[in-house]
Design an enzyme around this catalytic site. Structure first.
Site, PDB file in Angstrom:
ATOM      1  N   ASP A   1      18.339   5.204   7.986  1.00  0.00           N
ATOM      2  CA  ASP A   1      17.284   6.048   7.406  1.00  0.00           C
ATOM      3  C   ASP A   1      15.980   5.902   8.187  1.00  0.00           C
ATOM      4  O   ASP A   1      15.662   4.824   8.689  1.00  0.00           O
ATOM      5  CB  ASP A   1      17.016   5.655   5.943  1.00  0.00           C
TER       6      ASP A   1
ATOM      7  N   THR B   1      17.823  16.449  11.777  1.00  0.00           N
ATOM      8  CA  THR B   1      18.449  15.225  12.283  1.00  0.00           C
ATOM      9  C   THR B   1      18.423  15.183  13.819  1.00  0.00           C
ATOM     10  O   THR B   1      18.504  14.093  14.395  1.00  0.00           O
ATOM     11  CB  THR B   1      19.880  15.088  11.724  1.00  0.00           C
TER      12      THR B   1
ATOM     13  N   ARG C   1      10.201  12.954   2.864  1.00  0.00           N
ATOM     14  CA  ARG C   1      10.933  14.059   3.490  1.00  0.00           C
ATOM     15  C   ARG C   1      10.279  15.391   3.152  1.00  0.00           C
ATOM     16  O   ARG C   1       9.559  15.515   2.168  1.00  0.00           O
ATOM     17  CB  ARG C   1      12.383  14.110   2.944  1.00  0.00           C
TER      18      ARG C   1
ATOM     19  N   TYR D   1      27.112  25.344   0.067  1.00  0.00           N
ATOM     20  CA  TYR D   1      25.832  25.321  -0.658  1.00  0.00           C
ATOM     21  C   TYR D   1      24.822  26.306  -0.061  1.00  0.00           C
ATOM     22  O   TYR D   1      24.364  27.240  -0.730  1.00  0.00           O
ATOM     23  CB  TYR D   1      25.304  23.881  -0.638  1.00  0.00           C
TER      24      TYR D   1
ATOM     25  N   PHE E   1      27.528  28.428   9.577  1.00  0.00           N
ATOM     26  CA  PHE E   1      27.226  27.281   8.711  1.00  0.00           C
ATOM     27  C   PHE E   1      28.308  26.208   8.779  1.00  0.00           C
ATOM     28  O   PHE E   1      28.058  25.052   8.441  1.00  0.00           O
ATOM     29  CB  PHE E   1      27.174  27.711   7.234  1.00  0.00           C
TER      30      PHE E   1
ATOM     31  N   SER F   1      19.671  21.028  12.384  1.00  0.00           N
ATOM     32  CA  SER F   1      19.126  20.106  11.383  1.00  0.00           C
ATOM     33  C   SER F   1      17.960  19.327  11.972  1.00  0.00           C
ATOM     34  O   SER F   1      17.921  19.058  13.183  1.00  0.00           O
ATOM     35  CB  SER F   1      20.245  19.134  11.013  1.00  0.00           C
TER      36      SER F   1
ATOM     37  N   TYR G   1      27.173  12.466  13.107  1.00  0.00           N
ATOM     38  CA  TYR G   1      26.882  13.811  12.568  1.00  0.00           C
ATOM     39  C   TYR G   1      25.716  14.431  13.341  1.00  0.00           C
ATOM     40  O   TYR G   1      25.787  15.564  13.818  1.00  0.00           O
ATOM     41  CB  TYR G   1      26.551  13.732  11.065  1.00  0.00           C
TER      42      TYR G   1
ATOM     43  N   LYS H   1      25.431  17.794  16.044  1.00  0.00           N
ATOM     44  CA  LYS H   1      24.479  18.918  16.000  1.00  0.00           C
ATOM     45  C   LYS H   1      23.712  19.037  17.325  1.00  0.00           C
ATOM     46  O   LYS H   1      23.484  20.134  17.831  1.00  0.00           O
ATOM     47  CB  LYS H   1      23.476  18.726  14.857  1.00  0.00           C
TER      48      LYS H   1
HETATM   49  P1  NAD Z   1      28.552  22.685   2.711  1.00  0.00           P
HETATM   50  O1  NAD Z   1      29.514  21.584   2.968  1.00  0.00           O
HETATM   51  O2  NAD Z   1      28.241  23.057   1.310  1.00  0.00           O
HETATM   52  O3  NAD Z   1      29.015  24.000   3.492  1.00  0.00           O
HETATM   53  C1  NAD Z   1      29.735  23.957   4.706  1.00  0.00           C
HETATM   54  C2  NAD Z   1      30.915  24.909   4.557  1.00  0.00           C
HETATM   55  O4  NAD Z   1      31.682  24.891   5.757  1.00  0.00           O
HETATM   56  C3  NAD Z   1      31.858  24.505   3.416  1.00  0.00           C
HETATM   57  O5  NAD Z   1      32.113  25.647   2.616  1.00  0.00           O
HETATM   58  C4  NAD Z   1      33.122  24.022   4.145  1.00  0.00           C
HETATM   59  O6  NAD Z   1      34.282  24.278   3.369  1.00  0.00           O
HETATM   60  C5  NAD Z   1      33.056  24.835   5.428  1.00  0.00           C
HETATM   61  N1  NAD Z   1      33.745  24.233   6.590  1.00  0.00           N
HETATM   62  C6  NAD Z   1      33.587  22.990   7.088  1.00  0.00           C
HETATM   63  N2  NAD Z   1      34.356  22.810   8.181  1.00  0.00           N
HETATM   64  C7  NAD Z   1      35.007  23.991   8.386  1.00  0.00           C
HETATM   65  C8  NAD Z   1      35.941  24.447   9.353  1.00  0.00           C
HETATM   66  N3  NAD Z   1      36.403  23.648  10.317  1.00  0.00           N
HETATM   67  N4  NAD Z   1      36.399  25.714   9.257  1.00  0.00           N
HETATM   68  C9  NAD Z   1      35.967  26.534   8.266  1.00  0.00           C
HETATM   69  N5  NAD Z   1      35.098  26.160   7.317  1.00  0.00           N
HETATM   70  C10 NAD Z   1      34.621  24.901   7.386  1.00  0.00           C
HETATM   71  O7  NAD Z   1      27.189  22.324   3.496  1.00  0.00           O
HETATM   72  P2  NAD Z   1      25.763  23.004   3.439  1.00  0.00           P
HETATM   73  O8  NAD Z   1      24.821  22.041   2.834  1.00  0.00           O
HETATM   74  O9  NAD Z   1      25.868  24.376   2.914  1.00  0.00           O
HETATM   75  O10 NAD Z   1      25.437  23.032   5.000  1.00  0.00           O
HETATM   76  C11 NAD Z   1      25.700  24.163   5.825  1.00  0.00           C
HETATM   77  C12 NAD Z   1      25.382  23.806   7.262  1.00  0.00           C
HETATM   78  O11 NAD Z   1      24.018  23.369   7.347  1.00  0.00           O
HETATM   79  C13 NAD Z   1      26.216  22.661   7.833  1.00  0.00           C
HETATM   80  O12 NAD Z   1      26.511  22.949   9.182  1.00  0.00           O
HETATM   81  C14 NAD Z   1      25.282  21.466   7.746  1.00  0.00           C
HETATM   82  O13 NAD Z   1      25.577  20.505   8.723  1.00  0.00           O
HETATM   83  C15 NAD Z   1      23.929  22.105   7.992  1.00  0.00           C
HETATM   84  N6  NAD Z   1      22.812  21.337   7.414  1.00  0.00           N
HETATM   85  C16 NAD Z   1      22.822  21.007   6.089  1.00  0.00           C
HETATM   86  C17 NAD Z   1      21.780  20.254   5.553  1.00  0.00           C
HETATM   87  C18 NAD Z   1      21.790  19.827   4.117  1.00  0.00           C
HETATM   88  O14 NAD Z   1      21.044  18.902   3.771  1.00  0.00           O
HETATM   89  N7  NAD Z   1      22.551  20.469   3.223  1.00  0.00           N
HETATM   90  C19 NAD Z   1      20.695  19.869   6.367  1.00  0.00           C
HETATM   91  C20 NAD Z   1      20.705  20.245   7.709  1.00  0.00           C
HETATM   92  C21 NAD Z   1      21.768  20.994   8.222  1.00  0.00           C
HETATM   93  N1  UFG Z   2      17.474   8.249  -1.031  1.00  0.00           N
HETATM   94  C1  UFG Z   2      17.426   7.267  -2.014  1.00  0.00           C
HETATM   95  N2  UFG Z   2      18.495   7.157  -2.858  1.00  0.00           N
HETATM   96  C2  UFG Z   2      19.583   7.971  -2.782  1.00  0.00           C
HETATM   97  C3  UFG Z   2      19.621   8.958  -1.771  1.00  0.00           C
HETATM   98  C4  UFG Z   2      18.544   9.055  -0.915  1.00  0.00           C
HETATM   99  O1  UFG Z   2      16.464   6.517  -2.123  1.00  0.00           O
HETATM  100  O2  UFG Z   2      20.528   7.812  -3.569  1.00  0.00           O
HETATM  101  C5  UFG Z   2      16.295   8.402  -0.148  1.00  0.00           C
HETATM  102  C6  UFG Z   2      16.592   8.220   1.328  1.00  0.00           C
HETATM  103  O3  UFG Z   2      16.442   6.873   1.692  1.00  0.00           O
HETATM  104  C7  UFG Z   2      15.552   9.153   1.964  1.00  0.00           C
HETATM  105  C8  UFG Z   2      15.385  10.278   0.943  1.00  0.00           C
HETATM  106  O4  UFG Z   2      15.856   9.740  -0.287  1.00  0.00           O
HETATM  107  O5  UFG Z   2      14.320   8.477   2.067  1.00  0.00           O
HETATM  108  C9  UFG Z   2      16.186  11.527   1.283  1.00  0.00           C
HETATM  109  O6  UFG Z   2      17.545  11.171   1.513  1.00  0.00           O
HETATM  110  P1  UFG Z   2      18.701  12.271   1.616  1.00  0.00           P
HETATM  111  O7  UFG Z   2      19.994  11.529   1.775  1.00  0.00           O
HETATM  112  O8  UFG Z   2      18.593  13.230   0.486  1.00  0.00           O
HETATM  113  O9  UFG Z   2      18.318  13.081   2.927  1.00  0.00           O
HETATM  114  P2  UFG Z   2      18.153  12.595   4.433  1.00  0.00           P
HETATM  115  O10 UFG Z   2      16.765  12.963   4.859  1.00  0.00           O
HETATM  116  O11 UFG Z   2      18.578  11.201   4.619  1.00  0.00           O
HETATM  117  O12 UFG Z   2      19.208  13.504   5.197  1.00  0.00           O
HETATM  118  C10 UFG Z   2      19.343  14.915   4.933  1.00  0.00           C
HETATM  119  C11 UFG Z   2      20.782  15.319   5.224  1.00  0.00           C
HETATM  120  C12 UFG Z   2      21.067  15.175   6.690  1.00  0.00           C
HETATM  121  C13 UFG Z   2      20.054  15.973   7.468  1.00  0.00           C
HETATM  122  C14 UFG Z   2      18.651  15.538   7.124  1.00  0.00           C
HETATM  123  C15 UFG Z   2      17.624  16.394   7.813  1.00  0.00           C
HETATM  124  O13 UFG Z   2      21.686  14.519   4.493  1.00  0.00           O
HETATM  125  O14 UFG Z   2      22.337  15.701   6.965  1.00  0.00           O
HETATM  126  O15 UFG Z   2      18.450  15.644   5.712  1.00  0.00           O
HETATM  127  O16 UFG Z   2      17.864  17.723   7.557  1.00  0.00           O
HETATM  128  F1  UFG Z   2      20.263  15.772   8.775  1.00  0.00           F
END
Ligand code: NAD
Ligand code: UFG
Length: 340
Positions: free
Chosen positions: A296, A126, A230, A11, A80, A124, A148, A152
């Protein structure tokens, strides 16, 4: 500049590849496609008219990764690749530590051996655990509430130690807040597997009637309306943050471990998000209040000033833009990639 992008098909990775190609970076994506589709990168190529070199491979396959480093000379790496489902990490902690921590160690060893010492890492918010103070600054205390998050934080500790051991390393750890939305074209966006864990993809699927109603996890938090708050950030702003980070690595003298929040500084509640999405999509989003979700936190938002001071980066998109673009992607691709 030649940049290795691990997890670039995902993503955030695919949106970042788009912005990097606009800036004429040469990109090599290494991804095992465990949570993504190659279609995302094909669409990025189509949108930009430029090529991405794609290597299907796993970070845990150190021989394959070694070949990549032998065949190409990289200027920097954006890392990523990782697993990100909080709930699954509680069920399968070893899978998460192995993939995220061991995968990163493999990458770092090869970077060191091949003298590639510039890295942008996907951290993150997190890593701040349950916030002790708001807004969160880069020096706010760190702790975690699930495997998770711990993966990180452990990686951040490893990166800090590595940077201390050898001053040539320049490592930017971007602490993302809550990325949502999609590219303006509606061609690339978030395509979660199965039932979405995150709020915005869930709301989007309710809007296209793939799901009946949103479950709001608790309305008795100490927040403006009782629901969780958030810092949602447009994924394109987040992607631009990486381009700014790459420029900083090249232009600045700063070395070592550099943590930087990527957020907007604004907090929105779950109910505000539902309202904003209804307005953007001109649909009704039915919802019901259910129990709090384990682990949460009530509220979380960034102090984004460090990103501005160091990188010159600031989020540009409003909440309306985020919802509009998420809706545009969802309605054009109701069931994600490959199924348009
Ligand atoms: P995503 O799952 O869409 O992308 C991660 C990509 O990494 C995927 O394409 C997956 O196929 C690949 N991947 C996973 N493990 C692998 C491995 N061992 N070898 C090679 N490829 C591998 O996730 P995203 O939302 O694009 O997130 C990207 C990064 O950002 C992640 O590290 C995630 O933890 C971090 N992050 C995401 C969020 C969020 O809310 N989306 C928030 C904070 C941090
Ligand atoms: N929520 C709902 N219903 C749902 C999903 C979420 O009410 O179906 C609420 C949660 O309780 C929270 C808010 O919406 O209050 C946001 O929740 P998300 O699951 O969208 O996001 P989080 O903040 O819980 O976590 C995300 C990522 C984590 C990352 C964090 C900070 O999933 O991996 O943001 O970057 F660590």
């Amino acid at each position: 500049m030649n940049i290795l992008v691990t997890g670039g098909a995902g993503y955030i990775g695919s949106h970042t590849c788009f912005e990097m190609l606009q800036e004429n970076y040469n990109i090599i994506v290494y991804d095992n496609l465990s949570n993504s589709s190659l279609e995302a990168l094909k669409r990025v190529e189509k949108l930009t008219g430029k090529k991405i070199e794609f290597i299907e491979g796993d970070l845990l396959d150190i021989e394959k990764l070694e070949e990549v480093f032998q065949n190409e000379k990289f200027d920097a790496v954006i890392h990523f690749a990782g697993l990100k489902a909080v709930g699954e990490s509680v069920q399968k902690p070893l899978k998460y530590y192995d993939n995220n921590v061991t995968g990163t160690l493999n990458l770092l060893k090869l970077m060191q051996n091949h003298n590639v010492k510039e890295l942008v890492f996907s951290s993150s918010a997190t890593v701040y655990g349950v916030p002790k103070e708001l807004p969160l600054t880069e020096s706010s205390p760190r702790s975690t509430t699930n495997p998770y998050g711990t993966s990180k934080l452990v990686i951040e500790y490893i990166l800090e130690d590595l940077a201390k051991s050898d001053p040539e390393w320049k490592i930017i750890s971007l602490r993302y807040f809550n990325p949502i939305g999609a590219h303006k074209s509606g061609e690339i966006g978030e395509d979660p597997n199965g039932i979405p864990n995150n709020l915005l993809p869930y709301i989007s699927q309710v809007a296209v009637k793939l799901r009946k109603n949103v479950n709001v996890f608790g309305n008795d938090y100490d927040t403006k309306d009782g629901t969780g708050v958030r810092d949602y950030i447009h994924v394109v702003d987040l992607a631009m943050g990486h381009v700014f980070a790459l420029k900083y690595l090249k232009d600045s003298q700063e070395q070592g471990f550099i943590p930087i929040n990527l957020g907007t500084g604004n907090g929105y509640s779950v109910l505000e998000m539902i309202k904003a999405f209804e307005k953007a999509s001109k649909t009704i989003i039915p919802y019901q209040i259910v129990e709090r979700r384990d682990g949460d936190i009530a509220e979380c938002y960034a102090d984004p000033i460090c990103a501005y001071n160091k990188l010159g980066w600031k989020a540009q998109n409003s909440l309306e833009d985020m919802c509009q673009d998420a809706w545009n992607w969802q309605k054009n691709n109701p069931t994600g990639y490959n199924k348009k």
